[in-house]
Design a protein around this motif. Sequence first.
Motif, short mmCIF file in Angstrom:
data_model
loop_
_atom_site.label_atom_id
_atom_site.label_comp_id
_atom_site.label_asym_id
_atom_site.label_seq_id
_atom_site.Cartn_x
_atom_site.Cartn_y
_atom_site.Cartn_z
N PHE A 184 20.01 4.61 67.77
CA PHE A 184 20.91 5.49 66.74
C PHE A 184 19.68 6.22 66.11
O PHE A 184 18.51 6.09 66.20
N VAL A 185 20.06 7.55 65.55
CA VAL A 185 19.28 8.44 64.91
C VAL A 185 19.71 8.18 63.36
O VAL A 185 20.73 8.40 63.02
N ALA A 186 18.56 7.89 62.49
CA ALA A 186 18.95 7.76 61.23
C ALA A 186 18.93 9.12 60.31
O ALA A 186 19.63 9.00 59.46
N GLY A 187 18.32 10.02 60.88
CA GLY A 187 18.31 11.39 60.28
C GLY A 187 17.86 12.33 61.00
O GLY A 187 17.16 12.20 62.13
N VAL A 188 18.47 13.63 60.84
CA VAL A 188 17.91 14.68 61.67
C VAL A 188 17.34 15.84 60.90
O VAL A 188 17.63 16.08 59.77
N ILE A 189 16.07 16.46 61.40
CA ILE A 189 15.13 17.33 60.79
C ILE A 189 15.57 18.83 61.55
O ILE A 189 15.33 18.73 62.57
N GLY A 190 16.08 19.70 60.75
CA GLY A 190 16.67 20.92 61.27
C GLY A 190 17.95 21.39 60.83
O GLY A 190 18.53 20.74 60.31
N SER A 191 18.24 22.69 61.51
CA SER A 191 17.45 23.38 62.32
C SER A 191 16.80 24.54 61.61
O SER A 191 17.05 24.64 60.27
N ALA A 192 16.34 25.64 62.29
CA ALA A 192 15.71 26.64 61.59
C ALA A 192 16.79 27.74 61.12
O ALA A 192 17.03 27.93 59.93
N SER A 193 17.74 28.24 61.86
CA SER A 193 18.41 29.23 61.69
C SER A 193 19.85 28.53 60.98
O SER A 193 20.08 27.60 61.28
N SER A 194 20.43 29.17 60.01
CA SER A 194 21.76 28.66 59.35
C SER A 194 22.67 28.60 60.28
O SER A 194 23.63 27.40 60.08
N ILE A 195 23.12 29.39 61.27
CA ILE A 195 24.16 29.08 61.93
C ILE A 195 24.09 28.08 63.00
O ILE A 195 25.08 27.45 63.25
N VAL A 196 22.96 27.61 63.44
CA VAL A 196 22.66 26.43 64.37
C VAL A 196 22.61 25.22 63.43
O VAL A 196 23.39 24.36 63.86
N SER A 197 22.36 25.31 62.29
CA SER A 197 22.32 24.24 61.33
C SER A 197 23.65 23.90 61.00
O SER A 197 24.42 22.77 60.88
N MET A 198 24.62 24.80 60.72
CA MET A 198 25.88 24.50 60.70
C MET A 198 26.91 24.07 61.83
O MET A 198 27.53 23.06 61.67
N ALA A 199 26.29 24.56 62.96
CA ALA A 199 26.99 23.85 64.27
C ALA A 199 26.76 22.58 64.30
O ALA A 199 27.50 21.69 64.76
N ILE A 200 25.36 22.20 64.03
CA ILE A 200 25.05 20.83 64.28
C ILE A 200 25.36 19.70 63.01
O ILE A 200 25.77 18.63 63.33
#
Length: 1066
Positions: free
Chosen positions: A165-181
Amino acid sequence: MLVVSLSRIVLLLVVLILITFLTDNGNCNHDDHSRTYTHHYYPPQFRASHSPSYDFIYIPGDIILGGFFPIHQPPSNEFGSNQCASIKRERGIQRLEAMLFALDVINNRSGYLMSSILNKYQIRFGALIYDSCDYESYAVERALNMLLPSLDHCMPIAAQNPSAFVAGVIGSASSIVSMAIADILRLAEIPQISYASTSTDLSQKPRFQYFSRVVPPDTYQAEAVVSIIQFLNWTYVAVVKESGSYGERLTDDFKSKLKNKTICIAGELSVNNKDPNSYVRVIRELYEDEKYRSVVGVIVFAQEDSVRQILNQTSSRDELYGRWVFLGTDGWGKKRYPVENFGIAAINSITIAPKLYLIPEFDAYFTNLIPSKNTRNPWFQEYWEETYKCKFPDTPRTLFNRNFTRLCTDTDHTHADLSVPYAQEGYVHYVVDSVFTLVIAIQKLIEDKCLHSLYDKLLCDEFFPFDGTKLLTLLRNTTFRNELSKRIIKFTTDGDGIGTYDIFQYQMLDSSDRHDYLTIGEFTDSDQSNERVRIDVQSLKWVQYDHGSSQWTDISVTPRSFCSKPCHPGEIRTNIDSQQCCWTCRACETFSIAINETACQACPEKEVPNADSTKCIVIPEEYLSPRDIIAWPALILSCIGLLMAVYTVVIFIRFAQTPVIKASSRELSFFLLFGICCCHLCTWPLILKPHAITCLFIRLGVGLSLTICLAALLTKTNRLARIFNNSQRLTQPSCLSPRSQLGICGGIVSAQLISVLLWIIISRPYTRIKSEQKHNQKRSILVCQTNNEYIVCSLIYNMILGIYCTLYAIKTRHIPENFNEAKHIGFAMYSVCIIWLAFIAIFFGLRSSDNWFRIQLVTLAICLSLSATVILLCLFAPKLYIVLFNPSKNIHVKFKTTLSTPQTSMERPSTSNNQEELSTTAAMNHRRRRHTSSDYTTEVSLFNSKSDSWALNLNDETTQTASISGGSSFLNDACTDAERQQQQQQRHYTSTHDNETTDLLSTSKQRPNSNYLQHTPLKPTSSNLVSAAENPWKKLSNVRYKLDGNDVTQQNSHYHHVHAQHISFV
């Protein structure tokens, strides 16, 4: 925005369906008896069939941290492939290495912060890092690899792999990509912390409930951009935005911040990083469209790729050099990639980026990386090839390295001709901050879960199942100071970071075409002084491109971006269309000020606009004062006239007993001199600043002073007229004594005095402000409050006195020559009338003048002084001349009127017989007929009283021919009985007398008998000198002859005559 939202919803539904399918049929083998699942591999590598293959970084650890970085450019139609485009050296590789650097610091406990926090547990943190290609579809696809292990619900807890499992995610740079993630990670309750996503949409909770960031949101960027625009005094700008969440949302935030501000957007132009032609179209429209003609400031809301394309199109045309000043956000920041090879188009541009906190340890780490040793980064060789323009033998040939022929080596960065300038990317410290924040929050979660557990395990059993919600709470409550970046990390309640923006300007460093970013200021949201933008004006540098010489020259003026020029002070704007920044200027109405740029306000009644028509000021009081040059002639004339009057008074007192002074009616003269002084003194209250006291003196003085003068003159002229025009009666006129004359003057003056006192009682004197509006000017004139009715009455009264004085002067103009005072009075009155007629013309004729009130007061003062001066000169100057310069005339005899009358000797026969008497009488008559008459002089003195022999300047010599008997008849008729008896007894007169007496008989040779004369009665004849029925003097009446018997010295003389005949009033 609606299309973007719909696309996200569709994408989310597809992802959910895919997750459900994979969970039921995917990555594990099902055994109904054992209820165990075995993963084929980790990490999973989910990929859609139409998606390109991708690389990732996996570093094993006790706890895995996910990461998304834009290593490559998004796919472009230009290359005809769905592969990611060229590598991003700064925004991608540097940020990726920043995360790896932070993990090394954490796992090695090399820093004091990490060693103090993690010393208790021997936990090692791993990483699973993907290339998002700055493309949301690829990012979602690769985020599923982090999501699937967390959704492995069919496996018992005891059989779960902690590293799955992944405890947390660093990212992303652009806002639209961060929204999708974020939409994907929310399903597994995995916290996400971004180092560069600034869209305000990500602050919306609960949609992005598990999203946090260490950077401030775009609302701060929008505020920073607006503050910079205001600092540059721009009012009309154009906006170039990148299609997508970053550009759209930032534009919306920017427009919301423009409310209630005088900043207008000329237009919005959109570019699409997947459509290269959109950049050409935008630049052409920006240059050719008429509505952008006056635009200088262009706001760019785009990421670095779009910024690079915009600068590329701008630099391709020489006429566009220096045409615009671009203002970029953190998508541009201080990055070198956008301006590389196109920096000439970015000169003068201003950008902002979250405040840069350099980490020197990272510089040492990154500059020592070489391809042969940095094997954990699968994209480092590609970075090396792009940086040093070379190719490794074992790397595949692509569109980006196919032209590179030189082989790459680990020492390329050491060659001077190959070295590339290095600068730490602006978001590196944010990446390190994000990693440290997530690790510290995880450490707090471990301490919270494993507080009572033994330390025989790295992670206690209570730590599982992993609680992402608890970790999110701990993460947002984390506050610490990063010892590497020297920055304090803190979050808002929505999980947004609080930071400060640096402001940069891209400048020409020198004449060698070297360009670089220079920090010129900063923007902070937590400044208590309300100065959120601080820009060092000295650091700003503006240059202008000269197309003639193809040279850049420095300019000292900040480029202006406006639709219409600012209006002048006192003018307001009239918008010519819906744009509030395009207007025409018009001045406010008269007596109004511009309270703002769009509205005027009328000033109060007693105020006027200032010179700039920006505020109302109290109208300054205007009044006549001695400082005004226009008042100087009146003051000078008043002083001179007052000195002359005082001097005259002194002379009259000094020579009061001389004949000329005694003959001038001293009481009336002093009364007249007092009025003259009052007329001169009236100038001062008229000239001084209006006050209740000065107003009182004006009321008293202006009317009374002239009334005193006119009353004295009227009394004089009336007295002369009554004396010399009384031809039909011999009775003495009344009221001719000095006391009576003063009483008459007092009565005349008292009427004016009573009216003035009543005026003062009814309407007390005070000052008032008289408002006047003339020639578009408003004035406040300080004047004395007066009633026109009272003024008219006072002037009419003086006018009546003046008219009567003038009429009497005309009436007495033919009196004897020695009564020349009457003529002087007449001349004075003529002059006074002319002066006051001129005064009326000036007083009312100059009403339109700006200084009308000053002219009126000065004219009134001058008229009073001139009137007094004329009276003084006409009546007193001749007397002063005689007293001072011709004293020989100042004798008593000069002020007696001598009357030359022809007389013959009167022969008287002896008393012996009547016949002899008759014959003698006949002989006398015969001789008288043959006699040539000789003149004799009769002195006439006019006295005011019996006790005072003040002469009225009677000097009229009248020559008449008459007989002695005629003279005796005159005596018989005009003298008293006692005097007549004395005349009968006096038969002889002396033949000689003083100089004033002449011989009555100049040609007679015989002298009659004195005895005859003594017995001969005086008989009236037809040749009487004066008859009782008529006045031969024409101007002298009611007089009597007084025979002075003391002068008869020769009793026996045959010839006798009247020595002196003095006329005195009864």
